[in-house]
Design an enzyme around this catalytic site. Structure first.
Site, short mmCIF file in Angstrom:
data_model
loop_
_atom_site.label_atom_id
_atom_site.label_comp_id
_atom_site.label_asym_id
_atom_site.label_seq_id
_atom_site.Cartn_x
_atom_site.Cartn_y
_atom_site.Cartn_z
N CYS A 2 34.60 49.15 47.19
CA CYS A 2 33.68 50.22 47.51
C CYS A 2 34.49 51.46 47.90
CB CYS A 2 32.71 49.92 48.65
SG CYS A 2 31.62 48.55 48.32
N ARG A 31 37.36 51.60 42.68
CA ARG A 31 37.14 50.71 43.82
C ARG A 31 35.87 49.88 43.67
NH1 ARG A 31 40.36 52.34 48.27
NH2 ARG A 31 39.04 51.17 49.67
N TRP A 78 31.19 47.99 45.09
CA TRP A 78 31.61 46.71 44.54
C TRP A 78 30.81 45.69 45.35
CZ3 TRP A 78 34.10 42.21 46.27
CH2 TRP A 78 34.57 41.38 45.25
N ASN A 104 32.18 50.88 53.39
CA ASN A 104 33.13 50.04 52.68
C ASN A 104 33.58 48.97 53.66
OD1 ASN A 104 36.67 50.58 52.04
ND2 ASN A 104 35.40 48.96 51.28
N GLY A 105 33.49 47.71 53.25
CA GLY A 105 33.88 46.62 54.15
C GLY A 105 32.79 45.56 54.20
N GLU A 476 52.35 37.01 35.90
CA GLU A 476 51.79 38.36 35.86
C GLU A 476 51.18 38.67 34.50
OE1 GLU A 476 50.84 40.51 37.74
OE2 GLU A 476 50.80 42.37 36.62
N LYS A 480 47.25 39.77 33.70
CA LYS A 480 46.87 41.02 33.03
C LYS A 480 45.85 40.75 31.94
CE LYS A 480 47.83 43.30 35.09
NZ LYS A 480 48.37 43.63 36.37
N GLU A 483 42.43 39.81 33.38
CA GLU A 483 41.73 40.93 34.01
C GLU A 483 41.00 41.81 33.03
OE1 GLU A 483 45.17 42.58 36.32
OE2 GLU A 483 43.63 42.81 37.84
N HIS A 499 53.69 17.78 31.23
CA HIS A 499 53.11 17.01 32.33
C HIS A 499 51.61 17.23 32.42
CE1 HIS A 499 57.07 15.79 33.60
NE2 HIS A 499 57.46 17.05 33.49
N LYS A 598 39.85 47.88 42.44
CA LYS A 598 41.31 48.02 42.61
C LYS A 598 41.77 47.61 44.01
CE LYS A 598 45.27 50.52 41.31
NZ LYS A 598 45.78 49.42 40.48
C1 AGP Z 1 46.44 43.73 39.64
O1 AGP Z 1 46.27 44.02 38.31
C2 AGP Z 1 45.22 43.42 40.36
N1 AGP Z 1 44.25 44.40 40.21
C3 AGP Z 1 45.34 42.78 41.72
O2 AGP Z 1 45.84 41.50 41.53
C4 AGP Z 1 46.18 43.50 42.81
O3 AGP Z 1 47.52 43.46 42.47
C5 AGP Z 1 45.92 42.84 44.16
O4 AGP Z 1 44.58 42.98 44.48
C6 AGP Z 1 46.79 43.38 45.26
O5 AGP Z 1 46.55 44.74 45.48
P1 AGP Z 1 47.53 45.60 46.35
O6 AGP Z 1 48.83 45.63 45.65
O7 AGP Z 1 46.89 46.94 46.44
O8 AGP Z 1 47.66 44.93 47.68
#
Ligand code: AGP
Length: 603
Positions: A2, A31, A78, A104-105, A476, A480, A483, A499, A598
């Site tokens: 948010c 956000r 969000w 937000n929260g 990673e 990606k 996501e 395994h 984000k």
């Molecule tokens: C990355 O592509 C993601 N959106 C997510 O995993 C992100 O890295 C994670 O939420 C941590 O965020 P930060 O680095 O702002 O703490």
């Protein structure tokens, strides 16, 4: 998660508050984009417009039903409590629609508060936790909004960045913060607030960072900040020198692609911020780093993956044990931390709730903390003992790219500082110096990666595997693709395949094999043969001029030669571009992946 914004000018202003609020929200959409809304004080009335879905829905609504005013607040959501809907959209108001709140929260005791308010004849309209805040403020309102908010806050448990306006107090916005970011922008004839700095840059570069448990009253020409004991605080005004251009798309179709392409520059800046005349300068943290006997790293998501890459590098080069954990697990596992451990917190935003809590555990153990973050003034940067900034500039796309590789640059620089043998350390630093230019050669190959993605984007399963650092980067790479392409993608340590995971492999599987450690080429060759025998297609990412996989891989994307343990910083650019182009081929919006936001400021 948010985003909240606020704008406060005087009644004679020619500035259009609606436009400014919408503009600010557009920069916070990363956000959350389940709904958006604004509340404006128009003359002495309070007007609200809100709509489910992307900000453009709210803009359409405002076009049909215009609203103006000199002061207002806004929100991009969000969803946590209550599905995305018009009614659950913020702002939320009290029963008589005199007070409007954006939040937000998460208000953790919202159920109890709701029950209590209902007993006092409050009829709720939404399923949100936020609505009870509006009713509580109303309950305490007696002609003084600041006081009413302060009283209401005493009853809230959880996290919040709040902005409140009230019809009967039409010249001010009251804001409050606990465990969620809130920044005040100071301009000449008006003031603003936002969940991060980016929306403010268009209007001012002078900002104040609200601390936890502070409350502020903002008018067009004044900002008063009070601590939890209601004592007026003099909060420093900081100057932000981020370049506005870097928060724009600059001709790129998406922020994500722009940010991928910015990596060579961002890496160079991050390197140069710490290396002068061939010498590493970690400032006041150098002594402490040199003494480290054990390193503990926490982060979430991509930031955690930077920690995993760091573990391999630090243990290999500096021979110091490294523990790395996802912050949300670390905080609940009763970790063993000694006061002389070197604790590293990695967070792009510097606001991730779990990461902040993990950092606070380090503090309670008396350990010193180095934060690796991208956001100047973020909570992580303010609470850590030392900060290494990633010089990535604003990262807008939800899927992290340039923040990740610059985090890697920081951990590699820290590795150089941890290496006892000075010669070896200089060697590694020299190798790092060439990384930005090597990154550029991968960015320059994007058409080749785009072509590969357009043939392979609809594979139902994509598995990434590798060994050691190549495994770390597989984590990673798989994230990606999940996501932004919504493909079932997983990362495996290549040796683990037989395994269990190999049972998943069939002709609908693409396997991306990262192979940048020459000592393990033979093993990787066998693993590729194993999956090929089960019908999978194999893409190998390996060093240029390495022909070890020519006969087994269906496709090879080469990266420039470097040290095996540094290769993740390059190979990930291939998988970022692959994920981006897969997402485009599917018709997805890579900047706004479904269900994600984000900045994850809730636990
Ligand atoms: C990355 O592509 C993601 N959106 C997510 O995993 C992100 O890295 C994670 O939420 C941590 O965020 P930060 O680095 O702002 O703490």
């Amino acid at each position: 998660m948010c985003g909240i914004v606020g704008f406060c000018s005087n009644r004679e202003t020619e500035l259009n508050a609606t436009e400014i609020l919408i503009d600010c929200l557009s920069k916070l959409e990363y956000r959350g984009y389940d709904s958006a809304g604004i509340a404006l004080i128009n003359k002495n009335d309070l007007e609200i417009r809100k709509a489910k879905g992307r900000l453009s829905n709210l803009e359409n609504l405002i076009e049909k039903s215009p609203v103006e005013g000199h002061l207002g607040i806004g929100h991009t959501r969000w969803a946590t409590h209550g599905e995305p809907s018009d009614i659950n959209s913020h702002p939320h108001t009290d029963v008589s629609n005199d007070i409007a709140v954006v939040h937000n929260g998460i208000i953790e005791n919202h159920a109890k508060l709701r029950e209590w308010l209902e007993k006092h004849n409050v009829v709720f309209r939404s399923e949100t936790d936020t609505e009870c805040v509006a009713h509580l403020i109303d309950f305490h309102y007696n002609g003084d909004l600041l006081l009413a908010v302060t009283e209401a806050l005493k009853r809230l448990e959880g996290s919040y960045a709040l902005a409140v306006v009230c019809k009967s107090d039409p010249e001010s916005i009251v804001v409050a913060k606990k465990d969620c970011p809130l920044i005040i922008g100071r301009a000449d004839d008006f003031n603003l607030i936002a969940s991060d700095v980016t929306p403010l840059l268009e209007y001012t570069r002078e900002v104040q960072y609200l601390e936890d448990n502070q409350v502020a009253k903002i008018t067009c020409d004044n900002v008063e900040i009070f601590d939890e004991d209601n004592i007026l605080r003099d909060v420093e005004i900081s100057h932000v020198d981020w370049d506005m251009q870097s928060a724009q798309k600059n001709g790129f179709e998406h922020f994500m692609l722009k940010e991928i392409c910015e990596q060579p520059y961002a890496l160079e800046q991050t390197y140069k911020a710490r290396v002068y005349g061939g010498k590493l300068d970690l400032g006041e943290m150098s002594e402490f780093v040199k003494e480290a006997k054990k390193v503990v790293i926490v982060g979430c998501g991509t930031a955690y993956h930077a920690g995993v890459v760091a573990k391999y590098a630090i243990e290999h080069y500096a021979r110091i044990p490294v523990e790395v954990d996802v912050a949300s697990e670390f905080r609940y596992r009763d970790p063993i931390i000694n006061s002389d451990d070197l604790c590293i917190v990695i967070s792009q935003s510097g606001e991730t709730a779990d990461t902040l809590q993990a950092m606070r555990i380090f503090k309670t153990k008396g350990a010193k903390i180095i934060a690796i973050t991208n956001v100047v003034g973020s909570t992580v940067s303010r609470e850590a003992d030392y900060v290494m900034y990633t010089q990535a500039g604003p990262e807008i796309a939800v899927a992290s790219t340039k923040a990740f590789t610059t985090q890697l640059m920081c951990v590699y620089l820290l590795t150089c500082a941890l290496i006892k043998d000075e010669e070896k350390s200089i060697e590694l630093m020299n190798e790092l110096k060439d990384i930005p230019q090597k990154a550029q050669t991968i960015v320059d190959r994007q058409e080749e990666i785009q072509r590969f993605a357009s043939n392979q984007f609809n594979k139902s399963k994509v598995f990434y595997f590798g060994r050691q650092s190549d495994f770390a980067i597989s984590l990673e790479s798989a994230l990606k693709l999940k996501e932004i392409n919504y493909t079932h993608s997983e990362a495996f340590a290549a040796g683990e395949l037989k395994h269990g995971p190999i049972a998943l492999v069939d002709e609908n599987t693409l396997v991306v094999a990262s192979c940048c450690n020459s000592k393990l080429y033979d093993k990787m060759d066998s693993n590729m043969k194993e999956v090929k025998a089960r019908g999978a297609k194999v893409l190998a990412i390996t060093f240029e001029k390495n022909d070890a996989f020519n006969s087994v891989a269906d496709e090879i994307i080469p990266i420039p030669n470097t040290e095996a343990f540094l290769s993740p910083i390059l190979s990930v650019i291939v998988t970022q571009l692959y994920a981006y182009y897969c997402s485009i081929n599917r018709g997805n919006d890579p900047d706004h992946p479904r269900n994600l936001a984000k900045s994850v400021t809730v636990e």
